[in-house]
Design an enzyme around this catalytic site. Structure first.
Site, PDB file in Angstrom:
ATOM      1  N   LYS A  58       0.220 -31.840 -11.883  1.00 48.93           N
ATOM      2  CA  LYS A  58       1.305 -31.959 -12.869  1.00 48.93           C
ATOM      3  C   LYS A  58       1.467 -33.418 -13.289  1.00 48.93           C
ATOM      4  O   LYS A  58       1.627 -33.727 -14.476  1.00 48.93           O
ATOM      5  CB  LYS A  58       2.607 -31.383 -12.290  1.00 48.93           C
ATOM      6  CG  LYS A  58       2.574 -29.856 -12.192  1.00 48.93           C
ATOM      7  CD  LYS A  58       3.660 -29.258 -11.299  1.00 48.93           C
ATOM      8  CE  LYS A  58       3.405 -27.750 -11.144  1.00 48.93           C
ATOM      9  NZ  LYS A  58       4.340 -27.074 -10.232  1.00 48.93           N
ATOM     10  N   GLN A 102       9.152 -28.381  -6.287  1.00 45.29           N
ATOM     11  CA  GLN A 102       8.001 -27.529  -5.989  1.00 45.29           C
ATOM     12  C   GLN A 102       8.375 -26.501  -4.918  1.00 45.29           C
ATOM     13  O   GLN A 102       8.964 -26.840  -3.896  1.00 45.29           O
ATOM     14  CB  GLN A 102       6.820 -28.403  -5.531  1.00 45.29           C
ATOM     15  CG  GLN A 102       5.524 -27.640  -5.317  1.00 45.29           C
ATOM     16  CD  GLN A 102       4.942 -27.056  -6.618  1.00 45.29           C
ATOM     17  OE1 GLN A 102       5.157 -27.589  -7.705  1.00 45.29           O
ATOM     18  NE2 GLN A 102       4.218 -25.958  -6.488  1.00 45.29           N
ATOM     19  N   ASP A 125      11.451 -25.633 -15.060  1.00 43.89           N
ATOM     20  CA  ASP A 125      10.873 -24.407 -14.501  1.00 43.89           C
ATOM     21  C   ASP A 125      11.552 -23.162 -15.090  1.00 43.89           C
ATOM     22  O   ASP A 125      11.023 -22.061 -14.970  1.00 43.89           O
ATOM     23  CB  ASP A 125      11.091 -24.380 -12.972  1.00 43.89           C
ATOM     24  CG  ASP A 125       9.878 -24.836 -12.190  1.00 43.89           C
ATOM     25  OD1 ASP A 125       8.751 -24.596 -12.650  1.00 43.89           O
ATOM     26  OD2 ASP A 125      10.067 -25.416 -11.106  1.00 43.89           O
TER      27      ASP A 125
END
Ligand code: GUN
Length: 298
Positions: A58, A102, A125
């Site tokens: 990422k 994460q 997200d």
């Protein structure tokens, strides 16, 4: 039914590269015209190898597209209170447009509580309950990256999904549920199949669109696929080979399903690259909205 042609293989790598190219173009304009560098903060708790690899990927993708990235690495035994304080800092930091924690988190941490602490306007997200609610209500919000990427891949084959029968295998908060919401918003008739569902093969065989997101290698084979259907494979599991090496496989037995499907995504090179492309996209969307700018065309 006898078929001679094999399915069209949907090239997620190429489509993701196009999205990343558009993201880079808009990022450069933001930088040149208003001196803003959109920034993504990733939070990694513990030292899970797969999570480390994802977070690094990422960061690299941000750099390649001209976005800023900030990585917070925190110990596996961090307390929930300290992690919440870190998230508060990122929420308050004006150079941070997107905050991504994460997953999975260590067992002693309440994942729902952590996600709920992220500012919904920075929740790239799309997992915060506010963004989940916006998605189901048809309001503008931030849409989870993997299902957003799946929909983009589907649209390359079906610009109009109206009336299509769609099945989603799996009901996770990360993929299955938001995928179902997106397909419903695109006017599909949607069935969500899960571990307690009955007649799964029959449901799949009547579906024009099949999205598999269960994490069960090669669960979907020929007799689950309607001839001509479009199959999107979200699964990624390393499979050990007899010679000691390993390869990544999906939820769909690609070699078999491609003989029946009309179009299919490969693993790797299908959905995976789209997830990161959509994360960059969401970061840029968040950066524009926070500054009262219109959504960029991406
Ligand atoms: N772990 C596996 N997939 C994801 C994802 O899409 N977002 C986050 N934050 N963690 C993940």
């Amino acid at each position: 039914m006898y078929r001679v042609a094999e399915a069209k293989v949907i090239d997620g790598k190429a489509i993701a590269a196009e999205v990343r190219g558009r993201v880079a173009g808009v990022a450069a304009r933001l930088h040149n015209e208003i001196n803003v560098t959109a920034g993504l903060a990733t939070v990694l708790v513990g030292s899970d190898r797969a999570s480390q690899v994802y977070v690094q990927a990422k960061g690299r993708a941000c750099a390649a597209a001209g976005l800023g990235s900030f990585e917070r690495r925190l110990p596996a035994d961090i307390s929930e209170a300290v992690l919440l304080a870190e998230i508060d800092k990122l929420n308050a930091d004006d150079s941070v447009d997107g905050v991504l924690v994460q997953l999975p988190l260590p067992g002693h941490i309440d994942t729902h509580r952590i996600i709920a602490a992220i500012d919904p306007e920075k929740d790239v997200d799309g997992f915060h309950p506010v963004n989940v609610g916006r998605l189901w209500c048809g309001l503008p919000g931030l849409v989870p990256c993997t299902p957003q990427g799946c929909l983009m891949l589907l649209r390359t084959v079906h610009p109009d999904l109206s009336g299509a029968e769609a099945v989603v295998l799996g009901r996770s908060n990360l993929v299955g549920k938001p995928m179902a919401a997106l397909l419903l918003a695109a006017n599909c008739t949607v069935t969500v199949v899960h571990s307690r569902s009955r007649d799964v093969a029959a449901i799949c065989r009547r579906s024009d669109i099949l999205v598999a997101a269960v994490g069960q290698p090669h669960m979907v084979t020929t007799d689950w696929v309607k001839p001509g259907a479009t199959v999107i494979d979200v699964g990624i599991k390393p499979l050990a080979l007899p010679d000691g090496s390993s390869r990544v496989v999906g939820d769909v037995d690609f070699a078999l399903a491609r003989t029946v499907a009309g179009a299919i995504t490969p693993v790797p090179g299908g959905v995976g690259p789209m997830t990161i492309a959509c994360l960059l996209r969401n970061t840029l969307v968040a950066a524009c909205r926070r500054r009262g700018l219109p959504d960029p065309v991406l």
